[in-house]
Enzyme design. Structure first.
Site, PDB file in Angstrom:
ATOM      1  N   LYS A  34     -11.515   1.032  -2.261  1.00  0.00           N
ATOM      2  CA  LYS A  34     -10.468   1.716  -3.029  1.00  0.00           C
ATOM      3  C   LYS A  34     -10.895   1.791  -4.500  1.00  0.00           C
ATOM      4  O   LYS A  34     -11.748   2.600  -4.815  1.00  0.00           O
ATOM      5  CB  LYS A  34      -9.136   1.034  -2.774  1.00  0.00           C
ATOM      6  CG  LYS A  34      -8.888   1.029  -1.230  1.00  0.00           C
ATOM      7  CD  LYS A  34      -7.521   0.690  -0.819  1.00  0.00           C
ATOM      8  CE  LYS A  34      -7.416   0.371   0.665  1.00  0.00           C
ATOM      9  NZ  LYS A  34      -7.779   1.436   1.589  1.00  0.00           N
ATOM     10  N   HIS A  68      -5.114  -3.143  -2.919  1.00  0.00           N
ATOM     11  CA  HIS A  68      -4.702  -2.151  -3.932  1.00  0.00           C
ATOM     12  C   HIS A  68      -4.539  -2.739  -5.329  1.00  0.00           C
ATOM     13  O   HIS A  68      -4.256  -2.007  -6.272  1.00  0.00           O
ATOM     14  CB  HIS A  68      -3.417  -1.454  -3.478  1.00  0.00           C
ATOM     15  CG  HIS A  68      -3.621  -0.698  -2.211  1.00  0.00           C
ATOM     16  ND1 HIS A  68      -4.124   0.579  -2.189  1.00  0.00           N
ATOM     17  CD2 HIS A  68      -3.456  -1.062  -0.915  1.00  0.00           C
ATOM     18  CE1 HIS A  68      -4.241   0.981  -0.929  1.00  0.00           C
ATOM     19  NE2 HIS A  68      -3.840  -0.001  -0.151  1.00  0.00           N
ATOM     20  N   SER A 106       0.798  -1.228   0.000  1.00  0.00           N
ATOM     21  CA  SER A 106       0.000   0.000   0.000  1.00  0.00           C
ATOM     22  C   SER A 106       0.829   1.276   0.000  1.00  0.00           C
ATOM     23  O   SER A 106       0.405   2.290  -0.535  1.00  0.00           O
ATOM     24  CB  SER A 106      -0.950   0.004   1.191  1.00  0.00           C
ATOM     25  OG  SER A 106      -0.231  -0.159   2.401  1.00  0.00           O
TER      26      SER A 106
HETATM   27  C1  LIG Z   1      -3.295  -3.305   2.192  1.00  0.00           C
HETATM   28  C2  LIG Z   1      -4.546  -2.885   2.913  1.00  0.00           C
HETATM   29  N1  LIG Z   1      -5.276  -3.817   3.547  1.00  0.00           N
HETATM   30  C3  LIG Z   1      -6.400  -3.510   4.204  1.00  0.00           C
HETATM   31  C4  LIG Z   1      -6.852  -2.206   4.252  1.00  0.00           C
HETATM   32  C5  LIG Z   1      -8.103  -1.897   5.026  1.00  0.00           C
HETATM   33  O1  LIG Z   1      -9.165  -1.704   4.134  1.00  0.00           O
HETATM   34  P1  LIG Z   1     -10.392  -0.782   4.519  1.00  0.00           P
HETATM   35  O2  LIG Z   1      -9.971   0.639   4.283  1.00  0.00           O
HETATM   36  O3  LIG Z   1     -11.488  -1.230   3.638  1.00  0.00           O
HETATM   37  O4  LIG Z   1     -10.679  -1.011   5.973  1.00  0.00           O
HETATM   38  C6  LIG Z   1      -6.136  -1.198   3.588  1.00  0.00           C
HETATM   39  C7  LIG Z   1      -6.590   0.205   3.562  1.00  0.00           C
HETATM   40  O5  LIG Z   1      -6.476   0.997   4.369  1.00  0.00           O
HETATM   41  C8  LIG Z   1      -4.942  -1.539   2.930  1.00  0.00           C
HETATM   42  O6  LIG Z   1      -4.199  -0.614   2.343  1.00  0.00           O
END
Ligand SMILES: Cc1ncc(COP(=O)(O)O)c(C=O)c1O
Length: 386
Positions: A239, A208, A180
């Site tokens: 996203k 992502h 990320s």
């Molecule tokens: C790699 C990754 N996993 C999980 C999440 C969590 O997702 P969410 O924003 O839907 O809670 C995010 C985002 O913040 C992320 O970047």
């Protein structure tokens, strides 16, 4: 109140270290240009990669669902909150991911913190990439399994740790598909081979990569043409999909177990109908719009090349996420502030979101950026070269 004085002391310590966060208020939808603090600025800090949160078809679906089902689910899914929009969305997700089944959670964070303790607990071993997302780290903590961290994308290190793991009951490898804060893609074919050899489960967080990579945007596993039966895929609808919610895609047996045991699934209210309908329509748009992905990658390439030519240091990203590494938190914040003055919103990312001394601007392009917006962003970077 004296017993609360420590709160101010903690905030002051964060300020001193250059790590204090402040909320900014955006006064418009997350399109290529947003209204922020009273002015229009080019947005380079959104995960709305394909611009779907403002797509007309997606908005129409959300409005229609609100008319038909109301504004809230009004119950947890196992009680009364499981309307037919969930059924449709989960079938669509399973089709997109080419898996037997899929289960939607209220967020990606909830999905990771729920599934990891189901897959591994005391007596088991979790092998986690050093740069995995915080929700994975928290899921590992909740699991009470033994956790070993392997060096970022280092398959030899992973192998070495697995070769010493025979005393554990089960083994789970967990990795981001696309990292990320770095934008690079995990070496999934090699990781999958190692997982198969050591009879370990493999969980890929595709937050992502989903919507962006692979055939029809179905994600990192598809990008590498890997067998979707052998890999548990987690992802988010917040996203590229432009809505909210997390999901797990895998076997019917896995989904059944999650429905029965996942605490972040059971003990929370279902998602709003508008969100479910928006996500479902966005999945259809993703499948039928390869031009959005082409535009996204063309913008990423254009911006990356221009910044490198200006002398900025970028991590070797392969995706729409472009990290400009600046070092100290103060330096990253100063450049982000200077860019904002030039009309470019490129948020600074500091520890603990990234390792110490690697504070950065995490730029993310969107398919819906115009050429003019990309040029304005490049001009902003040219004006503030450190
Ligand atoms: C790699 C990754 N996993 C999980 C999440 C969590 O997702 P969410 O924003 O839907 O809670 C995010 C985002 O913040 C992320 O970047």
């Amino acid at each position: 109140m004296e017993s609360h004085d420590w709160l101010d002391t903690e905030c002051a310590a964060l300020e001193q270290a250059g790590l204090r966060r402040h909320l900014r208020t955006v006064m418009s939808a997350p399109t290529g240009t947003i209204h922020l603090d009273g002015r229009d600025v080019v947005l380079l800090g959104s995960n709305n990669y394909l611009g779907l949160s403002t797509h007309p078809q997606v908005i129409t679906a959300a409005i229609e669902a609100t008319r038909n089902f109301g504004t809230g689910a009004s119950g947890s899914r196992l009680i009364s909150g499981n309307n037919e929009l969930y059924t449709t969305l989960e079938a669509n997700l399973a089709k997109t991911k080419n898996t037997e089944a899929a289960l939607v959670f209220s967020s990606g964070y909830a999905a990771n913190t729920s599934i990891i303790p189901i897959l591994a607990s005391e007596g088991d071993l979790i092998l986690s990439d050093a740069l995995n997302h915080a929700s994975i780290i928290d899921g590992c903590r909740l699991s009470r399994a033994t956790k070993k961290v392997y060096r970022h994308c280092d398959v030899e290190h992973l192998k070495a740790l697995l070769s010493e793991s025979t005393a554990f009951r089960r083994r789970l490898i967990v990795t981001d598909g696309v990292f990320s804060m770095d934008g690079n893609i995990a070496p999934l074919p090699d990781i999958y081979e190692v997982a198969t050899h050591y009879e370990a489960m493999l969980l890929v967080d595709d937050a992502h990569g989903f919507g962006v990579l692979g055939k029809d945007g179905s994600g990192t596993v598809a990008h590498f043409g890997l067998d979707s039966e052998g890999i548990i895929q987690m992802g988010t609808l917040s996203k590229a999909v432009g809505a909210l919610g997390g999901y797990i895609a895998g076997s019917r047996a896995l989904v059944e177990l999650l429905i029965n045991k996942a605490r972040g699934f059971i003990f929370t209210t279902g998602l709003p109908p508008a969100t479910l309908a928006a996500a479902n329509t966005a999945l259809d748009v993703i499948r039928s719009s390869p031009e959005l992905r082409q535009r996204l990658f063309s913008h990423a390439e254009h911006l990356k090349t221009a910044l490198i030519n200006l002398g900025y240091t970028l991590l070797p990203s392969e995706t729409q996420i472009l990290p400009v590494v600046l070092g100290s938190p103060q330096r990253a914040t100063n450049i982000a502030d200077a860019l904002l003055a030039e009309g470019v919103f490129a948020p600074a990312i500091r520890p603990p979101a990234v390792p110490p001394d690697t504070s950065r601007l995490r730029l993310a392009v969107m398919a819906t950026h115009t050429e003019t917006e990309i040029h304005k962003a490049i001009a902003g970077f040219a004006a503030v070269i450190p």
